[in-house]
Design a protein around this motif. Structure first.
Motif, PDB file in Angstrom:
ATOM      1  N   MET A  69       2.538  -4.029   8.657  1.00  0.00           N
ATOM      2  CA  MET A  69       1.591  -3.284   8.020  1.00  0.00           C
ATOM      3  C   MET A  69       0.100  -3.608   8.370  1.00  0.00           C
ATOM      4  O   MET A  69      -0.086  -4.858   8.833  1.00  0.00           O
ATOM      5  N   SER A  70      -0.648  -2.531   8.564  1.00  0.00           N
ATOM      6  CA  SER A  70      -1.835  -2.985   9.041  1.00  0.00           C
ATOM      7  C   SER A  70      -2.950  -2.649   8.075  1.00  0.00           C
ATOM      8  O   SER A  70      -2.601  -1.808   6.999  1.00  0.00           O
ATOM      9  N   LEU A  71      -4.310  -2.982   8.109  1.00  0.00           N
ATOM     10  CA  LEU A  71      -5.444  -2.796   7.090  1.00  0.00           C
ATOM     11  C   LEU A  71      -6.469  -1.531   7.936  1.00  0.00           C
ATOM     12  O   LEU A  71      -7.056  -1.887   9.145  1.00  0.00           O
ATOM     13  N   LEU A  72      -6.957  -0.964   7.131  1.00  0.00           N
ATOM     14  CA  LEU A  72      -7.939  -0.149   7.561  1.00  0.00           C
ATOM     15  C   LEU A  72      -9.187  -0.730   7.532  1.00  0.00           C
ATOM     16  O   LEU A  72     -10.060  -0.411   8.783  1.00  0.00           O
ATOM     17  N   ALA A  73      -9.577  -1.816   7.046  1.00  0.00           N
ATOM     18  CA  ALA A  73     -10.743  -2.546   7.080  1.00  0.00           C
ATOM     19  C   ALA A  73     -10.466  -3.939   6.306  1.00  0.00           C
ATOM     20  O   ALA A  73      -9.674  -4.117   5.474  1.00  0.00           O
ATOM     21  N   ALA A  74     -11.014  -4.804   7.219  1.00  0.00           N
ATOM     22  CA  ALA A  74     -10.780  -6.397   6.703  1.00  0.00           C
ATOM     23  C   ALA A  74     -12.205  -7.158   7.212  1.00  0.00           C
ATOM     24  O   ALA A  74     -12.201  -7.624   8.457  1.00  0.00           O
ATOM     25  N   GLU A  75     -13.047  -7.475   6.545  1.00  0.00           N
ATOM     26  CA  GLU A  75     -14.452  -7.785   6.636  1.00  0.00           C
ATOM     27  C   GLU A  75     -14.606  -9.024   5.786  1.00  0.00           C
ATOM     28  O   GLU A  75     -13.915  -9.429   4.868  1.00  0.00           O
ATOM     29  N   PHE A  76     -15.668  -9.719   6.420  1.00  0.00           N
ATOM     30  CA  PHE A  76     -15.965 -10.882   5.796  1.00  0.00           C
ATOM     31  C   PHE A  76     -17.488 -11.454   6.079  1.00  0.00           C
ATOM     32  O   PHE A  76     -18.244 -11.087   6.815  1.00  0.00           O
ATOM     33  N   VAL A  77     -17.832 -12.434   4.977  1.00  0.00           N
ATOM     34  CA  VAL A  77     -19.260 -13.026   5.174  1.00  0.00           C
ATOM     35  C   VAL A  77     -19.155 -14.391   4.922  1.00  0.00           C
ATOM     36  O   VAL A  77     -18.269 -14.742   3.638  1.00  0.00           O
ATOM     37  N   LEU A  78     -19.519 -15.393   5.553  1.00  0.00           N
ATOM     38  CA  LEU A  78     -19.188 -16.886   5.468  1.00  0.00           C
ATOM     39  C   LEU A  78     -20.487 -17.379   4.923  1.00  0.00           C
ATOM     40  O   LEU A  78     -21.529 -16.937   5.686  1.00  0.00           O
ATOM     41  N   VAL A  79     -20.733 -18.380   4.075  1.00  0.00           N
ATOM     42  CA  VAL A  79     -21.894 -18.823   3.408  1.00  0.00           C
ATOM     43  C   VAL A  79     -21.698 -20.390   3.394  1.00  0.00           C
ATOM     44  O   VAL A  79     -20.879 -20.855   2.928  1.00  0.00           O
TER      45      VAL A  79
ATOM     46  N   GLY B  21      -5.824  -7.574  13.373  1.00  0.00           N
ATOM     47  CA  GLY B  21      -4.308  -7.913  13.660  1.00  0.00           C
ATOM     48  C   GLY B  21      -3.631  -7.266  12.343  1.00  0.00           C
ATOM     49  O   GLY B  21      -4.128  -6.388  11.571  1.00  0.00           O
ATOM     50  N   THR B  22      -2.401  -7.437  11.918  1.00  0.00           N
ATOM     51  CA  THR B  22      -1.704  -6.992  10.811  1.00  0.00           C
ATOM     52  C   THR B  22      -1.972  -7.370   9.550  1.00  0.00           C
ATOM     53  O   THR B  22      -3.147  -8.504   9.638  1.00  0.00           O
ATOM     54  N   ALA B  23      -1.733  -6.995   8.410  1.00  0.00           N
ATOM     55  CA  ALA B  23      -2.311  -7.339   7.138  1.00  0.00           C
ATOM     56  C   ALA B  23      -1.959  -8.911   6.922  1.00  0.00           C
ATOM     57  O   ALA B  23      -2.919  -9.395   6.561  1.00  0.00           O
ATOM     58  N   GLU B  24      -0.879  -9.513   7.260  1.00  0.00           N
ATOM     59  CA  GLU B  24      -0.571 -10.923   7.292  1.00  0.00           C
ATOM     60  C   GLU B  24      -1.529 -11.776   8.096  1.00  0.00           C
ATOM     61  O   GLU B  24      -2.148 -12.664   7.500  1.00  0.00           O
ATOM     62  N   GLN B  25      -1.783 -11.302   9.458  1.00  0.00           N
ATOM     63  CA  GLN B  25      -2.654 -11.939  10.209  1.00  0.00           C
ATOM     64  C   GLN B  25      -3.965 -11.825   9.793  1.00  0.00           C
ATOM     65  O   GLN B  25      -4.677 -12.805   9.724  1.00  0.00           O
ATOM     66  N   CYS B  26      -4.294 -10.821   9.049  1.00  0.00           N
ATOM     67  CA  CYS B  26      -5.770 -10.606   8.779  1.00  0.00           C
ATOM     68  C   CYS B  26      -5.960 -11.739   7.464  1.00  0.00           C
ATOM     69  O   CYS B  26      -6.933 -12.373   7.219  1.00  0.00           O
ATOM     70  N   LEU B  27      -4.921 -11.770   6.884  1.00  0.00           N
ATOM     71  CA  LEU B  27      -4.992 -12.689   5.617  1.00  0.00           C
ATOM     72  C   LEU B  27      -5.133 -13.915   6.111  1.00  0.00           C
ATOM     73  O   LEU B  27      -5.811 -14.910   5.401  1.00  0.00           O
ATOM     74  N   ARG B  28      -4.242 -14.536   7.045  1.00  0.00           N
ATOM     75  CA  ARG B  28      -4.387 -16.055   7.582  1.00  0.00           C
ATOM     76  C   ARG B  28      -5.699 -16.174   7.907  1.00  0.00           C
ATOM     77  O   ARG B  28      -6.152 -17.106   7.876  1.00  0.00           O
TER      78      ARG B  28
ATOM     79  N   ASP C  51      -2.827   4.109   4.947  1.00  0.00           N
ATOM     80  CA  ASP C  51      -2.111   5.143   4.162  1.00  0.00           C
ATOM     81  C   ASP C  51      -0.865   4.535   3.781  1.00  0.00           C
ATOM     82  O   ASP C  51      -0.393   5.122   2.703  1.00  0.00           O
ATOM     83  N   ALA C  52      -0.487   3.378   4.376  1.00  0.00           N
ATOM     84  CA  ALA C  52       0.822   2.735   3.893  1.00  0.00           C
ATOM     85  C   ALA C  52       0.752   1.848   2.459  1.00  0.00           C
ATOM     86  O   ALA C  52       1.557   1.575   1.901  1.00  0.00           O
ATOM     87  N   GLY C  53      -0.684   1.782   2.208  1.00  0.00           N
ATOM     88  CA  GLY C  53      -0.835   1.194   0.928  1.00  0.00           C
ATOM     89  C   GLY C  53      -0.787  -0.304   1.078  1.00  0.00           C
ATOM     90  O   GLY C  53      -0.491  -0.811   2.302  1.00  0.00           O
ATOM     91  N   LEU C  54      -1.416  -1.076   0.154  1.00  0.00           N
ATOM     92  CA  LEU C  54      -1.400  -2.453   0.226  1.00  0.00           C
ATOM     93  C   LEU C  54      -0.094  -3.296   0.244  1.00  0.00           C
ATOM     94  O   LEU C  54       0.526  -3.280  -0.944  1.00  0.00           O
ATOM     95  N   PRO C  55       0.250  -4.331   1.038  1.00  0.00           N
ATOM     96  CA  PRO C  55       1.616  -4.926   1.085  1.00  0.00           C
ATOM     97  C   PRO C  55       1.295  -5.843   0.172  1.00  0.00           C
ATOM     98  O   PRO C  55       0.407  -6.611  -0.143  1.00  0.00           O
TER      99      PRO C  55
END
Length: 429
Positions: A1-11, A117-124, A170-174
């Protein structure tokens, strides 16, 4: 599964020795360019959403007092981390936010980006980005150090605060932690693991953890929720808004707020946390020696002055959930309670220093009196002698000095003055 957006801010807290040669003000982003609804997130654009003049000055500075600088960039990183995870991310902008005068930790480095990356790769990748340990997070640390500009990253900094934003396709959140109890929805799981910056299976998750997610979650829209932990804040959507142009506009606006006004709320809370830590460190150093020295109180002066300026209230916007975010950040970090404790400690330190200064002055006057006694007595004796000679003066001084020494050794009050003066010299340095 993939994500439409995966963004971050590091502080990350850093040491800032000189101003960077970057553009003044916060990172400039534009939404809906060229339309009547165009929004530019420069200083003047953000100030429209922030009440009064106090908070905009704290966040963005002014022409006479610069406090924030930014630089846009586009740098891609992909490598295998020290923990064996393949990470793929892009830095898209960086900022430096000045807090107070004295190093260490007198500024915050802010790095914007997105992950691929995929949803799992984005999380990692998102979890890995918070790990700056010189051994276990050396590669991430090296990537972050390339964004420092004129700042430096102290060896004691091992974690970055993480703001994360995740939107499914569209597949939803895994589901990412199938071993949790059924009441943990996929959205709850993402909110918890991203905000705490941990991978599923690496920490124990209790029923209390789920209660915290449910009770402290901030509702942004029907699709989006936010959750605050001590390690950071996460924004997760469990589904997309209705398809069409409105869907793309909604996601762009969500990203814009994430990288601008919601980051500003995060920075104010983080700055207050850093300042309280600095004040606490100065108090600890003073107590470690069993006393409060003038240097230790001087070490508190800069963060104390900065905190008085930063502790402006409980609002960052005129209305909306961003205020809830700021209050939640302060609460999770224990800022109100820690501040109450520090007030009494600082008051005690200043009172003790004033007492030490008064005792030092009194001891100095006493020592001067003891030292002056031989000379005044000698001159009085010498003046009463008809045949006044230089040899007679020195004899009188020696006799008076001997008498003064004997009195200092015999009389407890005079003996304690000298001892007090020697002790204070060693204590106030």
């Amino acid at each position: 599964m993939s994500l439409l957006a995966a963004e971050f801010v590091l502080v990350v807290p850093v040491d800032l020795a000189q101003k960077p040669k970057w553009t003044k003000g916060p990172l400039k982003l534009v939404n809906l360019p060229g339309t009547p609804h165009e929004i530019v997130s420069d200083t003047s654009g953000r100030a429209r959403y922030v009440p009064g003049s106090h908070v905009p000055f704290l966040l963005y500075g002014d022409t006479k007092d610069e406090r924030r600088w930014h630089q846009s960039n586009e740098e891609t990183f992909n490598f295998r981390s020290e923990r064996g995870h393949d990470v793929d991310f892009v830095f898209t902008g960086r900022e430096l936010f000045w807090i107070h005068d004295r190093t260490p930790h007198n500024a915050l480095l802010v790095v914007h980006g997105r992950v691929n990356g995929t949803a799992e790769q984005c999380l990692r990748t998102l979890v890995e980005l918070s790990n700056l340990d010189p051994k276990h997070g050396a590669s991430i640390r090296s990537a972050l150090e390339s964004q420092l500009g004129t700042a430096s990253l102290g060896s004691g900094v091992r974690r970055a605060r993480l703001m994360s934003l995740v939107c499914p396709d569209d597949a939803g959140l895994p589901t990412i932690a199938s071993n949790l109890e059924p009441e943990w929805s996929a959205k709850d799981q993402w909110l918890w693991y991203l905000a705490t910056a941990h991978m599923p299976g690496t920490i124990t998750v209790s029923r209390d953890s789920h209660d915290q997610v449910r009770s402290r979650s901030i509702r942004v829209t029907d699709e989006w929720s936010g959750f605050v932990a001590s390690e950071g804040v996460s924004y997760v959507a469990d589904r997309l808004p209705p398809a069409g142009l409105a869907q793309a506009d909604a996601l762009r606006q969500r990203k814009l707020r994430f990288h601008t006004i919601e980051l500003d709320a995060f920075l104010l809370a983080e700055a207050q946390d850093v300042l309280i830590n600095r004040i606490g460190d100065a108090l600890f150093q003073a107590r470690k020696g069993g006393h409060h020295s003038s240097q230790s109180v001087a070490g508190m002066s800069s963060p104390l002055a900065a905190y008085r300026l930063m502790n402006w209230g409980d609002r960052i916007t005129e209305r909306g959930y961003t205020n809830d975010l700021f209050l939640s950040l302060r609460s999770v970090k224990g800022i109100p309670d820690r501040l109450t404790e520090l007030r009494e400690d600082v008051r005690e330190a200043i009172t003790e220093l004033e007492a030490q200064s008064a005792a030092s002055r009194n001891a100095a006057l006493g020592v001067l009196a003891i030292l002056g006694f031989p000379f005044s007595s000698a001159f009085a004796i010498w003046a009463g002698i008809e045949d006044r000679t230089i040899e007679g003066l020195w004899t009188a001084i020696a006799s008076a000095a001997g008498a003064s020494l004997m009195l200092s050794l015999v009389i407890p009050g005079l003996r304690s003055i000298a001892a007090q003066a020697i002790g204070l010299k060693n204590r106030i340095r």
